[in-house]
Design a protein around this motif. Structure first.
Motif, PDB file in Angstrom:
ATOM      1  N   LEU A   1       0.804  -1.224   0.000  1.00  0.00           N
ATOM      2  CA  LEU A   1       0.000   0.000   0.000  1.00  0.00           C
ATOM      3  C   LEU A   1       0.836   1.272   0.000  1.00  0.00           C
ATOM      4  CD1 LEU A   1      -2.935   1.120   0.230  1.00  0.00           C
ATOM      5  CD2 LEU A   1      -2.550   1.186   2.710  1.00  0.00           C
ATOM      6  N   ILE A   2       1.909   1.305   0.768  1.00  0.00           N
ATOM      7  CA  ILE A   2       2.689   2.534   0.981  1.00  0.00           C
ATOM      8  C   ILE A   2       3.067   3.249  -0.319  1.00  0.00           C
ATOM      9  CG2 ILE A   2       4.879   3.442   1.914  1.00  0.00           C
ATOM     10  CD1 ILE A   2       2.644   2.845   4.002  1.00  0.00           C
ATOM     11  N   PRO A   3       3.588   2.580  -1.335  1.00  0.00           N
ATOM     12  CA  PRO A   3       3.949   3.333  -2.544  1.00  0.00           C
ATOM     13  C   PRO A   3       2.744   3.833  -3.338  1.00  0.00           C
ATOM     14  CG  PRO A   3       4.543   1.003  -2.770  1.00  0.00           C
ATOM     15  CD  PRO A   3       4.006   1.191  -1.395  1.00  0.00           C
ATOM     16  N   LEU A   4       1.552   3.374  -2.986  1.00  0.00           N
ATOM     17  CA  LEU A   4       0.345   3.743  -3.727  1.00  0.00           C
ATOM     18  C   LEU A   4      -0.430   4.893  -3.095  1.00  0.00           C
ATOM     19  CD1 LEU A   4      -1.013   0.138  -4.412  1.00  0.00           C
ATOM     20  CD2 LEU A   4       0.391   1.556  -5.934  1.00  0.00           C
ATOM     21  N   ILE A   5       0.010   5.342  -1.899  1.00  0.00           N
ATOM     22  CA  ILE A   5      -0.732   6.389  -1.199  1.00  0.00           C
ATOM     23  C   ILE A   5       0.129   7.637  -1.000  1.00  0.00           C
ATOM     24  CG2 ILE A   5      -2.249   4.713  -0.086  1.00  0.00           C
ATOM     25  CD1 ILE A   5      -0.697   5.174   2.538  1.00  0.00           C
ATOM     26  N   GLU A   6      -0.546   8.752  -0.754  1.00  0.00           N
ATOM     27  CA  GLU A   6       0.155  10.027  -0.604  1.00  0.00           C
ATOM     28  C   GLU A   6       0.845  10.167   0.751  1.00  0.00           C
ATOM     29  OE1 GLU A   6      -2.674  13.111  -1.533  1.00  0.00           O
ATOM     30  OE2 GLU A   6      -2.662  12.593  -3.668  1.00  0.00           O
ATOM     31  N   GLU A   7       0.268   9.576   1.778  1.00  0.00           N
ATOM     32  CA  GLU A   7       0.838   9.675   3.120  1.00  0.00           C
ATOM     33  C   GLU A   7       1.985   8.670   3.280  1.00  0.00           C
ATOM     34  OE1 GLU A   7      -3.378  10.839   2.904  1.00  0.00           O
ATOM     35  OE2 GLU A   7      -2.346   9.002   2.384  1.00  0.00           O
ATOM     36  N   ASP A   8       2.773   8.857   4.340  1.00  0.00           N
ATOM     37  CA  ASP A   8       3.847   7.905   4.637  1.00  0.00           C
ATOM     38  C   ASP A   8       3.286   6.574   5.130  1.00  0.00           C
ATOM     39  OD1 ASP A   8       5.788   9.760   3.926  1.00  0.00           O
ATOM     40  OD2 ASP A   8       6.018  10.494   5.978  1.00  0.00           O
ATOM     41  N   ALA A   9       2.081   6.616   5.691  1.00  0.00           N
ATOM     42  CA  ALA A   9       1.383   5.437   6.201  1.00  0.00           C
ATOM     43  C   ALA A   9      -0.056   5.853   6.452  1.00  0.00           C
ATOM     44  CB  ALA A   9       2.031   4.951   7.498  1.00  0.00           C
ATOM     45  N   SER A  10      -0.900   4.881   6.737  1.00  0.00           N
ATOM     46  CA  SER A  10      -2.273   5.217   7.107  1.00  0.00           C
ATOM     47  C   SER A  10      -2.260   6.099   8.351  1.00  0.00           C
ATOM     48  CB  SER A  10      -3.066   3.948   7.427  1.00  0.00           C
ATOM     49  OG  SER A  10      -3.207   3.142   6.293  1.00  0.00           O
ATOM     50  N   VAL A  11      -3.129   7.079   8.377  1.00  0.00           N
ATOM     51  CA  VAL A  11      -3.274   7.952   9.539  1.00  0.00           C
ATOM     52  C   VAL A  11      -4.346   7.329  10.430  1.00  0.00           C
ATOM     53  CG1 VAL A  11      -3.896  10.264  10.322  1.00  0.00           C
ATOM     54  CG2 VAL A  11      -2.629   9.959   8.168  1.00  0.00           C
ATOM     55  N   LEU A  12      -3.964   7.008  11.652  1.00  0.00           N
ATOM     56  CA  LEU A  12      -4.882   6.333  12.578  1.00  0.00           C
ATOM     57  C   LEU A  12      -5.420   7.305  13.612  1.00  0.00           C
ATOM     58  CD1 LEU A  12      -2.864   3.059  13.293  1.00  0.00           C
ATOM     59  CD2 LEU A  12      -4.491   3.527  11.443  1.00  0.00           C
ATOM     60  N   THR A  13      -6.731   7.259  13.805  1.00  0.00           N
ATOM     61  CA  THR A  13      -7.386   8.031  14.851  1.00  0.00           C
ATOM     62  C   THR A  13      -8.133   7.039  15.727  1.00  0.00           C
ATOM     63  OG1 THR A  13      -7.693   9.910  13.351  1.00  0.00           O
ATOM     64  CG2 THR A  13      -9.066   9.865  15.335  1.00  0.00           C
ATOM     65  N   PHE A  14      -7.749   6.960  16.996  1.00  0.00           N
ATOM     66  CA  PHE A  14      -8.413   6.053  17.922  1.00  0.00           C
ATOM     67  C   PHE A  14      -9.624   6.760  18.501  1.00  0.00           C
ATOM     68  CE2 PHE A  14      -4.241   4.339  17.376  1.00  0.00           C
ATOM     69  CZ  PHE A  14      -4.487   2.995  17.279  1.00  0.00           C
ATOM     70  N   LEU A  15     -10.733   6.039  18.557  1.00  0.00           N
ATOM     71  CA  LEU A  15     -12.008   6.621  18.968  1.00  0.00           C
ATOM     72  C   LEU A  15     -12.484   6.010  20.276  1.00  0.00           C
ATOM     73  CD1 LEU A  15     -13.709   6.287  15.463  1.00  0.00           C
ATOM     74  CD2 LEU A  15     -12.592   8.326  16.398  1.00  0.00           C
ATOM     75  N   GLU A  16     -13.216   6.795  21.049  1.00  0.00           N
ATOM     76  CA  GLU A  16     -13.843   6.309  22.267  1.00  0.00           C
ATOM     77  C   GLU A  16     -15.322   6.617  22.189  1.00  0.00           C
ATOM     78  OE1 GLU A  16     -12.008   7.529  25.897  1.00  0.00           O
ATOM     79  OE2 GLU A  16     -10.014   7.010  25.188  1.00  0.00           O
ATOM     80  N   GLY A  17     -16.140   5.620  22.480  1.00  0.00           N
ATOM     81  CA  GLY A  17     -17.580   5.819  22.461  1.00  0.00           C
ATOM     82  C   GLY A  17     -18.027   6.646  23.656  1.00  0.00           C
ATOM     83  N   ILE A  18     -19.170   7.264  23.485  1.00  0.00           N
ATOM     84  CA  ILE A  18     -19.759   7.988  24.599  1.00  0.00           C
ATOM     85  C   ILE A  18     -21.052   7.304  24.979  1.00  0.00           C
ATOM     86  CG2 ILE A  18     -18.664  10.181  23.991  1.00  0.00           C
ATOM     87  CD1 ILE A  18     -21.330  11.056  22.787  1.00  0.00           C
TER      88      ILE A  18
END
Length: 99
Positions: free
Chosen positions: A79-96
């Motif tokens: 995937l890495i050479p096919l995307i604009e970022e250096d890697a996937s950007v991860l956002t961890f979520l917490e439910g409310i």
């Protein structure tokens, strides 16, 4: 407690078909993981090269098992050479509380 995250990346122009092929194949494997509760792949309607993956794992142990799965590193390497970022950007979520 579940482990929930949003992974985001943008396909380089002209790589969308290959990225879609890779992520579909990867998604099938992840969805078979014992601790995976959701692995939903989206593109933005207004920006179809932008991919969003909503992931939910049973708990931290299930997430760690996912990270250590033997198909993860080859997927990321492809995937890495096919995307604009250096890697996937991860956002961890917490439910409310829906209280």
């Amino acid at each position: 407690m579940t482990k929930t995250l949003l992974a985001e990346f943008t396909a380089r122009e002209g790589t969308e078909a290959e990225v879609t092929r890779l992520i579909r194949e990867y998604a099938r494997k992840v969805r078979e993981e014992e601790g995976n509760l959701a692995f939903d792949v989206y593109t933005k309607a207004a920006a179809p090269r932008a991919y969003w993956i909503f992931e939910v794992y049973r708990d931290e142990d299930a997430f760690q098992a996912h990270l250590n799965a033997p198909y993860g590193a080859p997927f990321n390497a492809a995937l890495i050479p096919l995307i604009e970022e250096d890697a996937s950007v991860l956002t961890f979520l917490e439910g409310i509380d829906r209280g």
